[in-house]
Design an enzyme around this catalytic site. Sequence first.
Site, short mmCIF file in Angstrom:
data_model
loop_
_atom_site.label_atom_id
_atom_site.label_comp_id
_atom_site.label_asym_id
_atom_site.label_seq_id
_atom_site.Cartn_x
_atom_site.Cartn_y
_atom_site.Cartn_z
N GLU A 28 0.81 -1.22 0.00
CA GLU A 28 0.00 0.00 0.00
C GLU A 28 0.84 1.27 0.00
O GLU A 28 0.45 2.26 -0.58
CB GLU A 28 -0.94 0.01 1.22
CG GLU A 28 -1.97 -1.09 1.22
CD GLU A 28 -3.08 -0.90 0.22
OE1 GLU A 28 -3.20 0.18 -0.39
OE2 GLU A 28 -3.85 -1.86 0.01
N ASP A 37 -6.78 7.28 -5.21
CA ASP A 37 -6.13 6.06 -5.69
C ASP A 37 -6.32 5.94 -7.20
O ASP A 37 -6.88 6.84 -7.84
CB ASP A 37 -6.63 4.83 -4.92
CG ASP A 37 -8.07 4.44 -5.25
OD1 ASP A 37 -8.69 5.04 -6.15
OD2 ASP A 37 -8.58 3.51 -4.58
#
Length: 154
Positions: A28, A37
């Site tokens: 991540e 994202d």
Amino acid sequence: MLKKRLIALIAAGAGAVTIATVAVSDFEGRSNKAYRDVVGIPTICDGYTHGVKMGDYKTDAECDALLRKELQASFSVVDSAVKVSISEPTKAALASFVYNVGAGAFRSSTLLKKLNSGDRIGACNELKRWVYAGGKKWNGLIKRRDAENWLCLQ
């Protein structure tokens, strides 16, 4: 390299939570400031998305707490959905997967069906199919699923 760190953790007898924490953190990355994202969802810390708004900021301590909370939830999903005995590395790989795709996707997956029918290898290999976000194949997801697959097969 992540795989070398995972090998060392497994050799040292580390539990699934420790292994998954290292893996998820590596996959991540961490951003203390909210960002969008790859599919445009506001995200913060180590891939956390629930209720995040652009402009949000979290300290490292707050991010650590969110990571622990979300991983605990991911392990709960794995523990409740998996009906067969699995190794700590396999459990860590599945918790990482749940952390990334969500409980609903995991619970309805062919991966889980194969695992619960006793086909651990087939189940682990299903991970490699989950490399799309927003209809597009992503190199980051390919690398993550390769590592999760390797970990799952340990």
